[in-house]
Structure formats: structure tokens, C-alpha cells
Design an enzyme around this catalytic site. Structure first.
Site, PDB file in Angstrom:
ATOM      1  CB  ALA A  65      -0.856   0.000   1.255  1.00 45.83           C
ATOM      2  N   GLY A 109       0.492  -5.124   0.673  1.00 45.92           N
ATOM      3  CA  GLY A 109      -0.667  -5.198  -0.223  1.00 45.92           C
ATOM      4  C   GLY A 109      -0.313  -5.793  -1.580  1.00 45.92           C
ATOM      5  CD  GLU A 112      -2.642  -7.870   2.491  1.00 50.34           C
ATOM      6  OE1 GLU A 112      -2.314  -6.696   2.253  1.00 50.34           O
ATOM      7  OE2 GLU A 112      -3.379  -8.199   3.435  1.00 50.34           O
ATOM      8  CD  GLU A 132       1.175  -5.838   5.541  1.00 48.40           C
ATOM      9  OE1 GLU A 132       1.999  -6.711   5.877  1.00 48.40           O
ATOM     10  OE2 GLU A 132       0.505  -5.911   4.494  1.00 48.40           O
TER      11      GLU A 132
HETATM   12  N1  COA Z   1       4.569   3.259  -0.156  1.00 45.10           N
HETATM   13  C1  COA Z   1       4.989   4.456  -0.598  1.00 45.10           C
HETATM   14  N2  COA Z   1       6.175   4.646  -1.170  1.00 45.10           N
HETATM   15  C2  COA Z   1       6.984   3.592  -1.309  1.00 45.10           C
HETATM   16  C3  COA Z   1       6.628   2.311  -0.861  1.00 45.10           C
HETATM   17  C4  COA Z   1       5.353   2.172  -0.262  1.00 45.10           C
HETATM   18  N3  COA Z   1       4.900   0.978   0.141  1.00 45.10           N
HETATM   19  N4  COA Z   1       7.630   1.457  -1.116  1.00 45.10           N
HETATM   20  C5  COA Z   1       8.609   2.174  -1.698  1.00 45.10           C
HETATM   21  N5  COA Z   1       8.222   3.472  -1.813  1.00 45.10           N
HETATM   22  C6  COA Z   1       8.976   4.587  -2.395  1.00 45.10           C
HETATM   23  C7  COA Z   1      10.066   5.061  -1.476  1.00 45.10           C
HETATM   24  O1  COA Z   1       9.566   5.952  -0.498  1.00 45.10           O
HETATM   25  C8  COA Z   1      10.988   5.731  -2.463  1.00 45.10           C
HETATM   26  O2  COA Z   1      10.429   7.004  -2.821  1.00 45.10           O
HETATM   27  P1  COA Z   1      11.374   8.292  -2.943  1.00 45.10           P
HETATM   28  O3  COA Z   1      12.342   7.954  -4.034  1.00 45.10           O
HETATM   29  O4  COA Z   1      10.423   9.380  -3.313  1.00 45.10           O
HETATM   30  O5  COA Z   1      12.032   8.460  -1.606  1.00 45.10           O
HETATM   31  C9  COA Z   1      10.881   4.841  -3.698  1.00 45.10           C
HETATM   32  O6  COA Z   1       9.649   4.132  -3.568  1.00 45.10           O
HETATM   33  C10 COA Z   1      11.989   3.832  -3.820  1.00 45.10           C
HETATM   34  O7  COA Z   1      12.035   3.062  -2.624  1.00 45.10           O
HETATM   35  P2  COA Z   1      13.346   2.916  -1.703  1.00 45.10           P
HETATM   36  O8  COA Z   1      12.900   2.640  -0.303  1.00 45.10           O
HETATM   37  O9  COA Z   1      14.265   4.065  -1.904  1.00 45.10           O
HETATM   38  O10 COA Z   1      14.004   1.609  -2.350  1.00 45.10           O
HETATM   39  P3  COA Z   1      14.964   0.568  -1.628  1.00 45.10           P
HETATM   40  O11 COA Z   1      15.519  -0.290  -2.694  1.00 45.10           O
HETATM   41  O12 COA Z   1      15.945   1.270  -0.729  1.00 45.10           O
HETATM   42  O13 COA Z   1      14.017  -0.313  -0.671  1.00 45.10           O
HETATM   43  C11 COA Z   1      12.032  -1.563  -0.130  1.00 45.10           C
HETATM   44  C12 COA Z   1      13.025  -1.113  -1.234  1.00 45.10           C
HETATM   45  C13 COA Z   1      10.910  -2.312  -0.831  1.00 45.10           C
HETATM   46  C14 COA Z   1      12.747  -2.508   0.844  1.00 45.10           C
HETATM   47  C15 COA Z   1      11.500  -0.329   0.613  1.00 45.10           C
HETATM   48  O14 COA Z   1      11.055   0.630  -0.342  1.00 45.10           O
HETATM   49  C16 COA Z   1      10.364  -0.608   1.557  1.00 45.10           C
HETATM   50  O15 COA Z   1      10.581  -1.144   2.642  1.00 45.10           O
HETATM   51  N6  COA Z   1       9.121  -0.253   1.158  1.00 45.10           N
HETATM   52  C17 COA Z   1       7.958  -0.384   2.002  1.00 45.10           C
HETATM   53  C18 COA Z   1       7.475  -1.801   2.019  1.00 45.10           C
HETATM   54  C19 COA Z   1       6.276  -1.948   2.971  1.00 45.10           C
HETATM   55  O16 COA Z   1       6.397  -1.766   4.168  1.00 45.10           O
HETATM   56  N7  COA Z   1       5.123  -2.311   2.413  1.00 45.10           N
HETATM   57  C20 COA Z   1       3.936  -2.555   3.167  1.00 45.10           C
HETATM   58  C21 COA Z   1       3.091  -1.347   3.280  1.00 45.10           C
HETATM   59  S1  COA Z   1       1.666  -1.643   4.276  1.00 45.10           S
END
Ligand code: COA
Length: 258
Positions: A65, A109, A112, A132
Site C-alpha cells: 500500500a 498489499g 496480498e 506491515e
Molecule cells: N509506499 C509508498 N512509497 C513507497 C513504498 C510504499 N509501500 N515502497 C517504496 N516506496 C517509495 C520510497 O519511499 C521511495 O520514494 P522516494 O524515491 O520518493 O524516496 C521509492 O519508492 C523507492 O524506494 P526505496 O525505499 O528508496 O528503495 P529501496 O531499494 O531502498 O528499498 C524496499 C526497497 C521495498 C525494501 C522499501 O522501499 C520498503 O521497505 N518499502 C515499504 C514496504 C512496505 O512496508 N510495504 C507494506 C506497506 S503496508
């Protein structure tokens, strides 16, 4: 017409590609609404027999999400959002097979959504998880239910309570994905499976999907009774006549969906 997704039709296969690669295809509300609209469109298009759901780019299927929408959101707001965009149920209740083509991070999500699809095919760089818990919440798009049914309580518990990610090989080992293929071969492999299904009777595909789904929502007695009904319902189709005739005539059937 669509801003956050790309809708594409190749022969009998419809593709929905979430297209926010800079945000790792995170699902914000407009994206969910567009996915629902695209599913509606593909559902009504009789030429489309199978749908492939995926993300654009080489890094993510869907990283969950859109977390930026969570800040300050109240419980009642979040409840309305989830109820208004029943996107996960829309996949599982879609009358045609949906294959998740998982090309990278498949988290929250995103996982999911993949779980709501009928079949999951992943590239070898894919990573899976329900993170989450790290945000102080739990999965709300069916993760606790669909993941548990697919991989069993122990593994689901571990993934949901630790928030740990697993790689594609482990996802395959626990039954979370059907196949793992090299990234470069992902689309070709998935499309080949979709095209194989697309040659079958759309009526039989629909009845088959519905009946398999019943296994996790009915008890065994109800599920078996329902299977007989859906099996019998196939006998009302011209496709059943064609399938049987083609077998007896030793030729390939031409299913019309009638
Ligand atoms: N929601 C909103 N933005 C997200 C996102 C999410 N679930 N997942 C990644 N992004 C965004 C980041 O904020 C970043 O944006 P920015 O460039 O404007 O700062 C961009 O996508 C790239 O992500 P980044 O975190 O820099 O990449 P990474 O390779 O360092 O890490 C992940 C990748 C997937 C490990 C990390 O992005 C992450 O943990 N995302 C969230 C996953 C999550 O918790 N999902 C469940 C949500 S309920």
C-alpha cells in the site's frame, strides 16, 4: 484514460500493469480504483479469457500500500477506503483466471494482491513479505487469511509477525508461488501459461476457478455438492459438446465460450 496502470490486450490475454515504478508500484487509492475499472473492462470483454497482473520496471511487482497515504488517516477513513476498493476480492471473484506475474518486490498489499490472484509466477529476483508489522499494523487485504490458507499457519505466522522478507526460492519452497523463472523469461513463461488457458472453454475456466475457490470457503460436503453442480452446469454449454466431439474426432477443439 489510465494514469497509474497500463491496460493492454495481447490476443486473448489482458495485461494490467501497475505503472508507478518510481514508487515501486505502491498501491495508492487512484491506482486501486483504476485496477478495479480495468478488471471491469476486461471482465466484460469476451475476447479476453485470461488476465495477467504485474508491475512495470525491474525492481518491484508492488511494494505494498502507499504508506504516504497512511499518515494521519483515521480508522474510519481507512475502513471506508478498504470497503470502497475491494480490489483484493475483485481478483479472487473475477470470472476469468488471473495470473500474478511477480517481477520484483512483492510486499504487503502487493503480496496480498498476488495472493488474491489464481496463480503466481515469480522472477528469480522477487522478494516476498508482509512487512506491515514494522509499521505497527497488520495485513488488511486478506493477508492473514489467504496466506495462511496457501502456506499454512506456521509460515504465515512467521512472515506476518516478523515482517521478514523471503526470496523467490523460499517462496516456491513454501508454496507461495507456482514457478520461479529468470527475470528475462518471466513474461514469455507467464504468457505461455496464459495462452494455454486461453485456449480452453471460458465457461469451464470460470467453473473450475469458482469450484477451487469454494475449497477454502465451504466445508468439504458443501464444496463437493457445489462441484457437482458446477460440473453439471458445464454440460449446458456448446463448449462441452465441442470438447467431447473434438476428442472423438481426434482434432483440436475450438471453444467459443457459448
Ligand atoms: N509506499 C509508498 N512509497 C513507497 C513504498 C510504499 N509501500 N515502497 C517504496 N516506496 C517509495 C520510497 O519511499 C521511495 O520514494 P522516494 O524515491 O520518493 O524516496 C521509492 O519508492 C523507492 O524506494 P526505496 O525505499 O528508496 O528503495 P529501496 O531499494 O531502498 O528499498 C524496499 C526497497 C521495498 C525494501 C522499501 O522501499 C520498503 O521497505 N518499502 C515499504 C514496504 C512496505 O512496508 N510495504 C507494506 C506497506 S503496508
Amino acid at each position: 484514460m489510465y494514469e497509474n496502470i497500463i491496460l493492454e490486450i495481447q490476443g486473448r490475454v489482458g495485461f494490467i500493469r501497475v505503472n508507478r515504478p518510481k514508487k515501486l508500484n505502491a498501491l495508492n487509492i487512484p491506482t486501486r480504483e483504476e485496477i478495479l475499472k480495468a478488471l471491469d473492462e476486461l471482465g466484460k470483454n469476451n475476447d479476453v479469457r485470461v488476465v495477467i497482473f504485474t508491475g512495470t520496471g525491474e525492481k518491484a511487482f508492488i511494494a505494498g500500500a502507499d504508506i504516504s497515504e497512511f499518515e494521519g488517516r483515521t480508522a474510519l477513513d481507512q475502513r471506508s477506503v478498504m470497503r470502497a476498493t475491494r480490489m483484493f476480492d475483485a481478483f479472487s471473484e473475477f470470472p476469468k483466471p488471473v495470473i500474478a506475474m511477480i517481477n520484483g518486490f512483492c510486499l504487503g498489499g502487493g503480496c496480498e494482491a498476488a495472493l488474491s490472484c489464481d496463480i503466481r509466477i515469480a522472477s528469480d529476483n522477487a522478494k516476498f513479505g508482509q512487512p506491515e508489522i514494522n509499521l505497527g499494523i497488520i495485513p488488511g487485504g486478506g493477508g492473514t487469511q489467504r496466506l495462511t490458507r496457501l502456506v499454512g499457519e506456521g509460515k504465515a505466522m512467521e512472515l506476518i509477525l516478523t515482517g521478514d522478507m523471503i526470496d523467490a526460492a523460499e517462496a516456491k519452497a513454501i508454496g507461495l508461488v507456482n514457478h520461479v523463472v529468470a527475470f528475462a523469461e518471466l513474461e514469455q513463461f507467464t504468457l505461455a501459461m496464459a495462452n494455454k488457458m486461453a485456449e480452453k472453454s471460458p465457461i469451464a475456466l470460470q467453473m473450475g476457478k469458482e469450484s477451487v475457490k469454494n475449497a477454502s470457503r465451504m466445508n468439504i460436503r458443501e464444496g463437493l455438492d457445489q462441484e457437482i453442480d458446477l460440473f453439471a452446469l458445464c454440460f449446458s454449454s456448446a463448449d462441452k459438446e465441442e470438447g467431447v466431439k473434438a476428442f472423438l474426432e481426434k482434432r483440436k477443439p475450438e471453444f467459443t465460450g457459448k
